[in-house]
Design an enzyme around this catalytic site. Structure first.
Site, PDB file in Angstrom:
ATOM      1  N   THR A 126       6.819  20.352  -4.164  1.00  0.00           N
ATOM      2  CA  THR A 126       6.871  21.069  -2.887  1.00  0.00           C
ATOM      3  C   THR A 126       8.333  21.206  -2.474  1.00  0.00           C
ATOM      4  OG1 THR A 126       4.758  20.084  -2.291  1.00  0.00           O
ATOM      5  CG2 THR A 126       6.040  21.064  -0.505  1.00  0.00           C
ATOM      6  N   GLY A 156      -8.635   9.672  14.571  1.00  0.00           N
ATOM      7  CA  GLY A 156      -8.291   8.369  14.013  1.00  0.00           C
ATOM      8  C   GLY A 156      -6.880   7.967  14.402  1.00  0.00           C
ATOM      9  N   CYS A 206       2.783  13.354   1.503  1.00  0.00           N
ATOM     10  CA  CYS A 206       2.999  14.792   1.698  1.00  0.00           C
ATOM     11  C   CYS A 206       3.142  15.221   3.153  1.00  0.00           C
ATOM     12  CB  CYS A 206       1.876  15.576   1.029  1.00  0.00           C
ATOM     13  SG  CYS A 206       1.973  15.499  -0.755  1.00  0.00           S
ATOM     14  N   ARG A 251       2.729   5.298   0.524  1.00  0.00           N
ATOM     15  CA  ARG A 251       3.787   6.081   1.163  1.00  0.00           C
ATOM     16  C   ARG A 251       3.358   6.546   2.567  1.00  0.00           C
ATOM     17  NH1 ARG A 251       5.426   9.896  -3.908  1.00  0.00           N
ATOM     18  NH2 ARG A 251       3.187   9.736  -4.273  1.00  0.00           N
TER      19      ARG A 251
END
Ligand SMILES: NC(=O)c1ccc[n+]([C@@H]2O[C@H](COP(=O)([O-])OP(=O)(O)OC[C@H]3O[C@@H](n4cnc5c(N)ncnc54)[C@H](O)[C@@H]3O)[C@@H](O)[C@H]2O)c1
Length: 437
Positions: free
Chosen positions: A122, A249, A256, A323
């Site tokens: 990306t 949540g 990402c 991550r």
């Protein structure tokens, strides 16, 4: 599977690269995959998967003969002309995407008109154009990846759409890439490079916006006594809205969304445009992780000396990827409030150990809950749905559960003896006005 398929090169064998390599091998292509980490390459060459991703082990084993892992770029260039670049593009301190790994790869590629660079990493819109300017003679195709960790193999094999961006002069390269994806079905979006790059960034930004939106709705629901699950259900039946990404949540994480949103915000900022909406989406997400602490305060008062159990640490279920996981914010925040934090994750324990200083890791959910003053469900692993919650309640000093993913059945938890609170969820037995003792 079909024989004599075109050989493929994959550069960077992380989540995207390993799934890309294995799936193209499954489709019958010989694949040479290169990474700069010798240990990773050695593990993969022995047939040992380096990530937790459902279905991947089987794919690697079944296609071992078609898969070669190497640290040598020359080996890859000899074997394949179509080269998928799948290296990481993490954020820099400024929030822009760090393209140093992409640049390092490009310097190693020959501009011989023969090899084709297919960008799966990306990258900010404009990257392809800059690379084409610097490296005429290196055909360039943008082919952003949309797989989701946890369902990556299925996503690759059954894509909603495949986006292929190419500019004038690279039609043949674009055609070759389209041919690779043809057996998978799914809509093919053929477009220019800049638009392909923007499709990826805009898609992630939109999904994250949906999450922050429903989280803000959940926070208002708590104030007015509505149930966000019901609200989302009613909203999602509208075809213009759709039901996905409307579960409230403690916010998104992962490799990402956080970085791609920052990168898009900075990309806009670099051109002088202030992307106001994205700024709010990011801020809402940060605050959402911290609301759990307020909820615990409401029930327990001060958290000093309280033992809080975190259930799940990975940024989402079915992955060991830590991550930008919400747990990485939550655990230190709780420690900052003076709490002792214990935790359990079915697969991410090892990855989490180095990242969560002072957090005691246990090897089962029940062990983590033993003697705890409260538990927070952070990641919705399926095994938590079938946990013996009555047993869990009896082991805790205070059976209080904050369900950070609205994953569990509140009624069942209350029946099991829990005080239960979700996010924006009206819950019998767990009024949001609960006070500290
Ligand atoms: N992980 C996802 O769910 C996902 C989904 C869609 C798109 N993406 C994008 O795909 C890209 C890769 O993401 P990832 O999660 O697979 O990253 P990752 O960190 O898991 O893997 C990247 C790999 O590239 C290797 N690498 C770095 N420099 C290299 C070089 N010069 N030559 C060969 N290998 C090199 C690293 O050693 C690492 O193994 C990123 O741009 C990411 O934004 C990721």
């Amino acid at each position: 599977m079909t024989q004599n398929r075109e050989p493929i090169g994959v550069i960077g064998v992380g989540w995207v690269g390993l799934v890309t390599a294995s799936c193209f091998a499954e489709l019958g292509h010989p694949v040479v995959a290169r990474d700069i980490l010798p240990d990773k390459v050695a593990s993969l060459a022995r047939g040992e998967t380096t990530i937790h991703e459902p279905g991947l082990d089987e794919l690697l084993a079944r296609n071992a003969e078609r898969l070669t892992f190497t640290t040598e770029m020359a080996e890859l260039l000899d074997a394949a002309r179509l080269l998928f670049v799948c290296v990481d593009t993490p954020p820099t301190r400024s929030g822009d995407a760090d393209l140093s790994r992409v640049r390092a790869v490009i310097e190693e590629l020959p501009a011989d008109g023969e090899h084709v660079l297919i960008m799966k990493s990306t990258v900010p819109a404009g990257t392809g154009e800059a690379i084409r300017r610097d490296r005429p003679g290196l055909p360039y195709v943008s082919c952003p990846e949309f797989l989701k960790e946890g369902t990556a193999v299925a996503d690759f094999m059954h894509p909603d759409r495949v986006v292929i961006g190419a500019d004038a002069g690279d039609e043949a390269a674009s055609e070759a890439v389209a041919g690779l994806y043809e057996p998978l079905g799914g809509d093919l979006v053929r477009t220019d490079v800049a638009s392909a790059e923007m499709i990826k960034l805009a898609s992630n930004a939109f999904l994250a916006t949906k999450i922050s939106f429903v989280n803000e709705i959940a926070n208002v629901c708590e104030e007015v006594g509505a149930d966000v699950g019901e609200v989302a259900r009613g909203m999602g039946l509208d075809q213009r809205i759709g039901p996905s990404f409307l579960r409230a949540g403690i916010g998104y994480g992962g490799s990402c969304f956080p970085k791609d949103l920052k990168a898009l915000k900075q990309l806009a900022g670099n051109t002088g445009y202030h992307f106001q909406l994205l700024t709010a989406v990011i801020e809402v997400n940060e605050l959402q992780k911290r609301r759990v602490v307020q909820k615990l305060n409401n029930h327990l008062g001060s958290l000093v000396g309280k033992k809080i159990a975190l259930l799940g640490l990975a940024f989402k279920p079915d992955t060991d990827d830590m991550r930008e996981a919400s747990s990485l914010v939550l655990a230190p925040r709780l420690q900052g409030e003076g709490a002792d934090v214990v935790a359990y994750d079915p697969v991410a324990g090892d990855a989490a150990r180095e990242l969560l200083e002072g957090v005691e890791l246990r090897d089962s959910a029940l062990a983590a809950l033993e003697g705890a003053d409260a538990a927070v469900l952070v990641t919705e692993w399926s095994e938590f749905a079938t946990l013996d919650w009555s047993d869990a309640a009896s082991r805790m000093a205070r059976p209080l559960l904050i369900d950070g993913r609205n994953f569990l059945d509140p009624k069942k938890l209350v029946e099991a003896g829990f005080e239960y609170e979700g996010i924006g969820r009206a819950t019998e037995g767990a009024p949001s006005t609960a006070t500290a003792d």
